[in-house]
Scaffold this active site. Structure first.
Site, PDB file in Angstrom:
ATOM      1  N   LYS A 128       0.839  -1.206   0.000  1.00 42.04           N
ATOM      2  CA  LYS A 128       0.000   0.000   0.000  1.00 42.04           C
ATOM      3  C   LYS A 128       0.870   1.252   0.000  1.00 42.04           C
ATOM      4  CE  LYS A 128      -2.106   2.079   3.366  1.00 42.04           C
ATOM      5  NZ  LYS A 128      -2.853   2.349   4.586  1.00 42.04           N
ATOM      6  N   ASP A 136      -6.794   1.029   0.907  1.00 39.65           N
ATOM      7  CA  ASP A 136      -6.883   1.133   2.371  1.00 39.65           C
ATOM      8  C   ASP A 136      -8.277   0.654   2.773  1.00 39.65           C
ATOM      9  OD1 ASP A 136      -8.618   3.113   1.671  1.00 39.65           O
ATOM     10  OD2 ASP A 136      -7.689   4.669   2.896  1.00 39.65           O
TER      11      ASP A 136
END
Ligand code: SF4
Length: 260
Positions: free
Chosen positions: A170, A188
């Site tokens: 991420k 997320d």
């Protein structure tokens, strides 16, 4: 002599997993994915009818019209401070990270300055953020690695960014997108929820949702798609009480529990 028959012994109450059953068990997953899954548990009921290409185009056209230049909310001064801010943001809010990094980045906006500051001082600056001890250690370690292996610059490939202490997929996707304009999709908790609920890109893991979104979103929207989806999840498609009546894409959304 009468034949003696014995009752078969009862099986113990404890369930023993057969190999086949064990294989069906989901693999352990990172806590971020578990949390994201929890917040979207109702999404499993989402319609499986996939979006048409025209519907996806329509949705992102609406996001673009409403907010042509969406911005991330993590404050930073350059790719290095963006990288540090993203590493610090794990299991923390952007607002909380910003409160800590405003002062930190004033004194340390390069890997060398961060090293000169030292782990103890970094810890003092970020002690309002969860897991700050571990994060301070990672910030120093990743700064050392940037100096040693990358000439003090943030590298431009996912694998290289992921090789830095504290940085995962991420983090790499956020940095590649925001610092270098790559068409990456960082998933997320908000993007995970929106991807599942809407039916845009259903998936059991952040990676599945990431790849699903990359598959359906037209290239012309990919630079900003990550921010549109985060902002949509953060301010409209809220985890507990989605604001469906205000939602720009409520007619397209597949979630059976939407309130419009
Ligand atoms: S209609 Fe409701 S559930 Fe669907 S995307 Fe909009 S806010 Fe989320």
């Amino acid at each position: 002599m009468p034949k003696i028959t014995r009752k078969p012994l009862r099986k113990p109450a404890t369930k023993l997993l057969t190999k086949a059953a064990a294989a069906k068990r989901p693999a352990a997953e990172p806590s971020g994915a578990r949390a994201a899954k929890k917040s979207v548990k109702a999404s499993s009921k989402a319609s499986t009818k996939p979006w048409t290409a025209a519907e996806v185009y329509e949705a992102f056209s609406r996001f673009r019209n409403a907010n042509p230049e969406p911005k991330g909310e993590l404050e930073h001064l350059n790719p290095y401070t963006l990288l540090v801010a993203v590493v610090l943001s794990a299991q923390a809010t952007d607002a909380g990270v910003n409160r800590a990094t405003r002062a930190l980045f004033q004194v340390a906006d390069t890997p060398r300055k961060m090293l000169a500051l030292g782990e103890n001082r970094v810890r003092d600056y970020i002690k309002t953020i969860g897991l700050y001890r571990n994060k301070a250690r990672n910030v120093i370690a990743l700064s050392e690695k940037l100096i040693a292996d990358f000439g003090s610059e943030v590298p431009r490939t996912r694998a290289e960014i992921e090789s830095l202490p504290g940085a995962g997929r991420k983090t790499a996707n956020v940095v590649l997108n925001m610092a270098f304009g790559e068409h990456t999709m960082a998933v997320d908790t908000h993007v995970f929820r929106v991807g599942n609920r809407t039916g845009l890109a259903p998936g059991k893991t952040p990676l599945e949702v990431e790849l699903g979104l990359e598959r359906v979103i037209p290239a012309e929207f990919m630079l900003h798609a990550h921010h549109w989806l985060i902002l949509h999840g953060r301010y409209t498609c809220l985890a507990r009480k989605p604001r469906c009546e205000l939602c720009l894409i409520n007619d397209l959304c597949r979630w059976p529990e939407k309130t419009v």
